[in-house]
Design a protein around this motif. Structure first.
Motif, short mmCIF file in Angstrom:
data_model
loop_
_atom_site.label_atom_id
_atom_site.label_comp_id
_atom_site.label_asym_id
_atom_site.label_seq_id
_atom_site.Cartn_x
_atom_site.Cartn_y
_atom_site.Cartn_z
N GLY A 266 0.78 -1.38 -0.08
CA GLY A 266 -0.22 -0.16 -0.52
C GLY A 266 0.78 1.01 0.19
O GLY A 266 -0.09 2.20 0.14
N THR A 267 2.40 1.37 -0.61
CA THR A 267 3.09 1.90 -0.58
C THR A 267 4.34 2.46 -1.98
O THR A 267 4.48 0.99 -1.39
CB THR A 267 3.88 2.69 1.37
OG1 THR A 267 4.42 3.84 1.00
CG2 THR A 267 4.52 1.04 1.40
N TRP A 268 4.84 3.15 -1.83
CA TRP A 268 5.48 3.00 -2.91
C TRP A 268 7.26 3.36 -2.52
O TRP A 268 7.65 2.05 -3.14
CB TRP A 268 5.55 4.50 -3.58
CG TRP A 268 4.13 4.69 -4.96
CD1 TRP A 268 3.11 5.90 -4.50
CD2 TRP A 268 4.35 4.39 -5.93
NE1 TRP A 268 2.32 5.97 -4.80
CE2 TRP A 268 2.82 4.82 -6.56
CE3 TRP A 268 4.66 3.50 -6.66
CZ2 TRP A 268 1.91 3.74 -7.87
CZ3 TRP A 268 3.57 2.61 -7.76
CH2 TRP A 268 2.18 3.11 -8.24
N TRP A 269 6.96 3.16 -1.23
CA TRP A 269 8.50 2.58 -0.95
C TRP A 269 8.63 2.45 0.66
O TRP A 269 8.03 3.66 1.32
CB TRP A 269 10.02 3.75 -1.32
CG TRP A 269 10.95 3.98 -1.27
CD1 TRP A 269 11.69 3.85 0.10
CD2 TRP A 269 11.39 2.98 -1.67
NE1 TRP A 269 13.53 3.71 -0.13
CE2 TRP A 269 13.27 2.62 -1.79
CE3 TRP A 269 11.37 2.23 -3.06
CZ2 TRP A 269 14.11 1.87 -1.86
CZ3 TRP A 269 12.52 1.86 -4.07
CH2 TRP A 269 13.29 1.51 -3.46
N VAL A 270 9.51 1.33 1.06
CA VAL A 270 10.09 1.14 2.06
C VAL A 270 11.01 0.99 2.50
O VAL A 270 11.77 0.54 1.51
CB VAL A 270 9.10 0.35 2.52
CG1 VAL A 270 9.39 -0.34 4.07
CG2 VAL A 270 8.13 0.17 2.26
N TRP A 271 11.84 1.71 3.64
CA TRP A 271 13.21 1.55 3.81
C TRP A 271 13.12 0.09 4.56
O TRP A 271 13.83 0.25 5.47
CB TRP A 271 13.69 3.00 4.66
CG TRP A 271 12.95 4.79 3.36
CD1 TRP A 271 12.97 4.92 3.64
CD2 TRP A 271 14.51 4.53 2.26
NE1 TRP A 271 13.70 6.42 2.29
CE2 TRP A 271 14.62 5.65 2.10
CE3 TRP A 271 15.78 3.49 1.42
CZ2 TRP A 271 14.65 6.25 0.55
CZ3 TRP A 271 16.14 4.85 0.62
CH2 TRP A 271 15.83 5.36 0.05
N GLU A 272 13.46 -0.75 3.96
CA GLU A 272 13.28 -1.96 4.31
C GLU A 272 14.74 -2.46 3.64
O GLU A 272 15.68 -1.89 2.34
CB GLU A 272 12.32 -2.70 4.61
CG GLU A 272 12.27 -3.35 2.94
CD GLU A 272 12.35 -4.54 2.72
OE1 GLU A 272 12.60 -5.00 3.38
OE2 GLU A 272 13.40 -4.80 1.76
#
Lengths: 247, 59
Positions: free
Chosen positions: A127-133
Motif C-alpha cells: 500500500g505504499t510506493w517505497w519502504v526503507w527496508e
C-alpha cells in the motif's frame, strides 16, 4: 567463430522473446492466484473452478513472475562488470574495459526495470510506493553505484586512468549485489519476502512460469550484451577505417 | 454480489487491469530496447561495409 556467436545472439533474442511471452501468459492468464494467509472475514468460502476458496486472493503476487527474473538478471550481468574489471586490471587490455562498461550499461537497464516492477509490487502489496527496508535499501544503493560508475567515467579525461578507476569502482560496487541478494536471509525481519527458498509453496505452473521467465530474461540479457559488444566493435573499426580513408 | 465472492475478488479485480497493463508496457519496452539496439547495429554495420568497399576500391 564470430558467425557462430552472431547466430547464438540471434537465437537468444528469439528464445528470450518466446520464453518471456510464455511466462507473461502463464503468469497473468494461466497460473492460479496466490491465496492470502488470512481467511475471509465474510466467513465460509466459495467454489471457484471446482475448488473451495476460503482465503482472499492476491493478484499482486503475480508480479514476481516478471520482477524476480529481471532482478536476478541484473545481479548476473553486474557480476560481469566486476569480472571484466578484474580482467582489465590484470591485463590492461582495453577490450575488457569496454566489456565491463557494456555490462554495467545493461545492468542499469535491468536495475531500472527491477525498480519500476518492484515499486508496482510495493504499491499493491504494502500500500505504499517505497519502504526503507533492507532489500529495497541495498538494491537502491546498487542502483546509485551503477549510476555513479558512469558519472565517474564521464569525469575522467585520460582513457587509461578512466579504465583503471572504473574497473576498481566496478569491482567494489559489485560487492553490494550479493549483499542485496542475501539480505532477506540475513535480516529475515524485513518486509521483502524471500522468494527463492526450499518449499516455497509454488505449484507446478507458478514455478514453471517463474523459471521460464528467468530463462527468457537471461537470454535477453545475454543477447543485448552481445549486440552491444558487436556495436562497439563495429564503431571502433569504423573510426579506424574512416581515419585511414581520410588520411 | 455474494459477500464472500465480493471479498475474494475485491483484492483481485481493482488492481488486475492496471498491474497487467503496467507489466505489459514494461515488457514491450524491453522488446523495444532490443529492437533499437538491433537497428542501431544494422546501421553501423551497413556504414562499415560502405567504408570497407571504398577502401578496397582505393587499394
Amino acid at each position: 567463430m564470430a558467425m557462430d556467436r552472431n547466430r547464438l545472439t540471434f537465437a537468444a533474442v528469439v528464445v528470450g522473446g518466446l520464453l518471456t511471452t510464455v511466462a507473461f501468459v502463464l503468469a497473468f492468464f494461466v497460473a492460479a492466484p496466490v491465496l492470502a494467509n488470512n481467511t475471509l472475514t465474510a466467513g465460509g468460502g466459495a467454489l471457484i473452478g471446482g475448488k473451495l476458496i476460503t482465503n482472499p486472493v492476491l493478484f499482486s503476487q503475480k508480479i514476481f513472475f516478471f520482477h524476480v527474473p529481471v532482478a536476478i538478471t541484473s545481479f548476473v550481468i553486474f557480476f560481469f562488470t566486476a569480472f571484466y574489471g578484474v580482467r582489465f586490471l590484470m591485463t590492461k587490455d582495453k577490450r575488457f574495459d569496454t566489456k565491463a562498461r557494456i555490462a554495467t550499461e545493461i545492468t542499469l537497464v535491468f536495475v531500472a526495470l527491477t525498480m519500476i516492477t518492484g515499486d508496482i509490487w510495493t504499491r499493491y502489496e504494502w500500500g505504499t510506493w517505497w519502504v526503507w527496508e533492507p532489500r529495497l535499501t541495498t538494491y537502491f544503493i546498487m542502483m546509485m553505484l551503477v549510476i555513479v560508475y558512469f558519472v565517474l567515467r564521464a569525469s575522467i579525461e585520460d582513457e587509461e586512468r578512466r579504465a583503471v578507476y572504473a574497473s576498481a569502482f566496478g569491482i567494489l560496487a559489485f560487492l553490494d549485489a550479493p549483499l542485496s541478494f542475501a539480505i532477506t536471509r540475513i535480516v529475515p525481519s524485513g518486509a521483502h519476502p524471500v522468494v527463492l527458498r526450499a518449499g516455497g509453496g509454488l505449484d507446478a505452473v507458478q514455478l514453471g512460469g517463474f523459471l521460464i521467465g528467468l530463462a527468457g530474461m537471461l537470454c535477453f540479457g545475454y543477447a543485448i550484451y552481445q549486440l552491444r559488444i558487436r556495436e562497439e566493435t563495429a564503431k571502433e573499426r569504423l573510426e579506424v577505417l574512416k581515419a585511414s580513408l581520410e588520411g | 454480489m455474494d459477500p464472500v465472492l465480493k471479498e475474494i475478488y475485491s483484492l483481485v479485480l481493482p488492481a488486475a487491469p492496471y498491474v497487467l497493463a503496467a507489466y505489459g508496457i514494461l515488457w514491450i519496452g524491453l522488446f523495444g530496447y532490443v529492437t533499437v539496439v538491433l537497428r542501431r547495429l544494422g546501421k553501423i554495420e551497413a556504414e562499415l561495409r560502405i567504408v570497407e568497399e571504398a577502401l578496397a576500391r582505393r587499394a
